[in-house]
Design a protein around this motif. Structure first.
Motif, PDB file in Angstrom:
ATOM      1  N   PHE A   1       0.843  -1.196   0.000  1.00 19.76           N
ATOM      2  CA  PHE A   1       0.000   0.000   0.000  1.00 19.76           C
ATOM      3  C   PHE A   1       0.874   1.241   0.000  1.00 19.76           C
ATOM      4  N   ALA A   2       0.603   2.138  -0.939  1.00 22.08           N
ATOM      5  CA  ALA A   2       1.376   3.374  -1.055  1.00 22.08           C
ATOM      6  C   ALA A   2       0.434   4.550  -1.257  1.00 22.08           C
ATOM      7  N   VAL A   3       0.939   5.741  -0.919  1.00 23.23           N
ATOM      8  CA  VAL A   3       0.195   6.987  -1.128  1.00 23.23           C
ATOM      9  C   VAL A   3       1.130   7.972  -1.813  1.00 23.23           C
ATOM     10  N   PHE A   4       0.598   8.690  -2.801  1.00 20.37           N
ATOM     11  CA  PHE A   4       1.367   9.682  -3.534  1.00 20.37           C
ATOM     12  C   PHE A   4       0.632  11.007  -3.545  1.00 20.37           C
ATOM     13  N   LEU A   5       1.371  12.079  -3.336  1.00 18.39           N
ATOM     14  CA  LEU A   5       0.848  13.417  -3.546  1.00 18.39           C
ATOM     15  C   LEU A   5       0.916  13.675  -5.043  1.00 18.39           C
ATOM     16  N   LEU A   6      -0.229  13.958  -5.645  1.00 20.40           N
ATOM     17  CA  LEU A   6      -0.285  14.151  -7.093  1.00 20.40           C
ATOM     18  C   LEU A   6       0.177  15.545  -7.484  1.00 20.40           C
ATOM     19  N   GLY A   7       0.795  15.627  -8.638  1.00 20.40           N
ATOM     20  CA  GLY A   7       1.167  16.921  -9.205  1.00 20.40           C
ATOM     21  C   GLY A   7      -0.020  17.521  -9.939  1.00 20.40           C
ATOM     22  N   PRO A   8       0.160  18.689 -10.530  1.00 21.00           N
ATOM     23  CA  PRO A   8      -0.952  19.350 -11.228  1.00 21.00           C
ATOM     24  C   PRO A   8      -1.472  18.572 -12.436  1.00 21.00           C
ATOM     25  N   GLU A   9      -0.645  17.664 -12.981  1.00 14.63           N
ATOM     26  CA  GLU A   9      -1.061  16.870 -14.143  1.00 14.63           C
ATOM     27  C   GLU A   9      -1.998  15.726 -13.760  1.00 14.63           C
ATOM     28  N   LYS A  10      -2.067  15.390 -12.471  1.00  7.12           N
ATOM     29  CA  LYS A  10      -2.932  14.310 -11.962  1.00  7.12           C
ATOM     30  C   LYS A  10      -2.648  12.980 -12.653  1.00  7.12           C
ATOM     31  N   GLN A  11      -1.353  12.629 -12.740  1.00  5.91           N
ATOM     32  CA  GLN A  11      -0.942  11.388 -13.383  1.00  5.91           C
ATOM     33  C   GLN A  11      -0.910  10.275 -12.341  1.00  5.91           C
ATOM     34  N   TRP A  12      -1.719   9.246 -12.535  1.00  7.24           N
ATOM     35  CA  TRP A  12      -1.855   8.169 -11.563  1.00  7.24           C
ATOM     36  C   TRP A  12      -0.541   7.438 -11.327  1.00  7.24           C
ATOM     37  N   TRP A  13       0.349   7.446 -12.293  1.00  6.58           N
ATOM     38  CA  TRP A  13       1.583   6.669 -12.198  1.00  6.58           C
ATOM     39  C   TRP A  13       2.750   7.418 -11.561  1.00  6.58           C
ATOM     40  N   LYS A  14       2.566   8.683 -11.216  1.00  7.25           N
ATOM     41  CA  LYS A  14       3.683   9.362 -10.571  1.00  7.25           C
ATOM     42  C   LYS A  14       3.192  10.441  -9.605  1.00  7.25           C
ATOM     43  N   GLY A  15       4.043  10.724  -8.644  1.00  5.35           N
ATOM     44  CA  GLY A  15       3.752  11.729  -7.634  1.00  5.35           C
ATOM     45  C   GLY A  15       4.805  11.621  -6.540  1.00  5.35           C
ATOM     46  N   GLN A  16       4.674  12.440  -5.534  1.00  8.98           N
ATOM     47  CA  GLN A  16       5.596  12.433  -4.394  1.00  8.98           C
ATOM     48  C   GLN A  16       5.143  11.375  -3.399  1.00  8.98           C
ATOM     49  N   ALA A  17       5.973  10.377  -3.157  1.00  7.58           N
ATOM     50  CA  ALA A  17       5.624   9.310  -2.216  1.00  7.58           C
ATOM     51  C   ALA A  17       5.492   9.884  -0.805  1.00  7.58           C
ATOM     52  N   LEU A  18       4.423   9.486  -0.116  1.00  5.29           N
ATOM     53  CA  LEU A  18       4.175   9.894   1.267  1.00  5.29           C
ATOM     54  C   LEU A  18       4.120   8.650   2.136  1.00  5.29           C
ATOM     55  N   ASN A  19       4.691   8.726   3.305  1.00  4.76           N
ATOM     56  CA  ASN A  19       4.657   7.573   4.204  1.00  4.76           C
ATOM     57  C   ASN A  19       3.278   7.479   4.858  1.00  4.76           C
ATOM     58  N   PRO A  20       2.515   6.425   4.562  1.00  4.04           N
ATOM     59  CA  PRO A  20       1.162   6.289   5.113  1.00  4.04           C
ATOM     60  C   PRO A  20       1.104   5.646   6.502  1.00  4.04           C
ATOM     61  N   TYR A  21       2.268   5.374   7.096  1.00  3.23           N
ATOM     62  CA  TYR A  21       2.311   4.624   8.352  1.00  3.23           C
ATOM     63  C   TYR A  21       1.447   5.269   9.449  1.00  3.23           C
ATOM     64  N   ASN A  22       1.668   6.540   9.744  1.00  2.06           N
ATOM     65  CA  ASN A  22       0.910   7.185  10.835  1.00  2.06           C
ATOM     66  C   ASN A  22      -0.581   7.266  10.510  1.00  2.06           C
ATOM     67  N   ALA A  23      -0.917   7.536   9.258  1.00  2.00           N
ATOM     68  CA  ALA A  23      -2.323   7.616   8.870  1.00  2.00           C
ATOM     69  C   ALA A  23      -3.011   6.265   9.032  1.00  2.00           C
ATOM     70  N   LEU A  24      -2.305   5.189   8.696  1.00  2.00           N
ATOM     71  CA  LEU A  24      -2.915   3.861   8.848  1.00  2.00           C
ATOM     72  C   LEU A  24      -2.952   3.416  10.313  1.00  2.00           C
ATOM     73  N   ARG A  25      -1.965   3.815  11.082  1.00  2.00           N
ATOM     74  CA  ARG A  25      -1.988   3.476  12.521  1.00  2.00           C
ATOM     75  C   ARG A  25      -3.196   4.128  13.201  1.00  2.00           C
ATOM     76  N   ALA A  26      -3.610   5.287  12.681  1.00  2.00           N
ATOM     77  CA  ALA A  26      -4.764   6.017  13.241  1.00  2.00           C
ATOM     78  C   ALA A  26      -6.078   5.594  12.580  1.00  2.00           C
ATOM     79  N   ALA A  27      -6.007   4.730  11.568  1.00  2.00           N
ATOM     80  CA  ALA A  27      -7.198   4.345  10.810  1.00  2.00           C
ATOM     81  C   ALA A  27      -8.198   3.614  11.691  1.00  2.00           C
ATOM     82  N   ARG A  28      -9.430   3.762  11.296  1.00  2.00           N
ATOM     83  CA  ARG A  28     -10.522   3.080  11.990  1.00  2.00           C
ATOM     84  C   ARG A  28     -10.972   1.880  11.184  1.00  2.00           C
TER      85      ARG A  28
END
Length: 170
Positions: free
Chosen positions: A143-170
């Motif tokens: 599982f990965a999360v990417f910050l999308l650029g203005p082009e909204k390209q599904w295949w590229k973006g800035q990788a974000l660490n989802p660890y804390n968001a998933l640890r807080a997930a319900r």
């Protein structure tokens, strides 16, 4: 001897700003944990783990083959893709199309799943597997999360660490 002045290059400062903005966007989303039956506190942070020639930039959530995988957020399913590294994958955008959620190594897709559909948080999207370059004896969701650029390209973006968001997930 004069003291050296250590100033970060402008590109490095911009990169940190992008990462902070992306982390803030991710933290603001109330994500659902993507794999049924797995407790968020049991997941290990594998984001910075090394891989051949690159950083992992994702979390591996170990679970038995066939365990349901669910959408972490509302948003549009933008791409179903079968790739050599990721196997059966799903790319989903958040409601504002600022973040892309990437689910990989799926065993199979949920029935009726198709590109362009609107997903609701908790919708079934597929099942844990070992497709792509995953070890056949280690079923998991990559599982990965990417910050999308203005082009909204599904295949590229800035990788974000989802660890804390998933640890807080319900």
């Amino acid at each position: 001897m004069a003291a050296a002045c250590l100033v970060a290059p402008r590109w490095a400062t911009a990169q940190v700003d992008i990462e902070h903005a992306g982390a803030a966007l991710l933290a603001a989303r109330a994500l659902r944990f993507p794999v049924d039956g797995i407790r968020p506190e049991t997941v290990r942070d594998t984001f910075d783990d090394g891989r051949p020639d690159h950083r992992h930039e994702a979390l591996d959530i170990m679970a038995p083959r066939g365990t349901p995988v669910r959408a972490v957020d509302d948003g549009k399913l933008v791409k179903l893709f079968d790739s050599k590294p990721g196997g059966l994958t799903v790319y989903q955008f958040d409601p504002a199309s600022q973040l892309a959620y990437y689910y990989a190594h799926l065993d199979r897709y949920a029935e009726g799943l198709h590109e362009g559909m609107q997903l609701r948080r908790g919708d079934l999207i597929g099942y844990v597997g070992t497709t792509g370059n995953a070890a056949p004896n280690a079923p998991h969701l990559h599982f990965a999360v990417f910050l999308l650029g203005p082009e909204k390209q599904w295949w590229k973006g800035q990788a974000l660490n989802p660890y804390n968001a998933l640890r807080a997930a319900r």
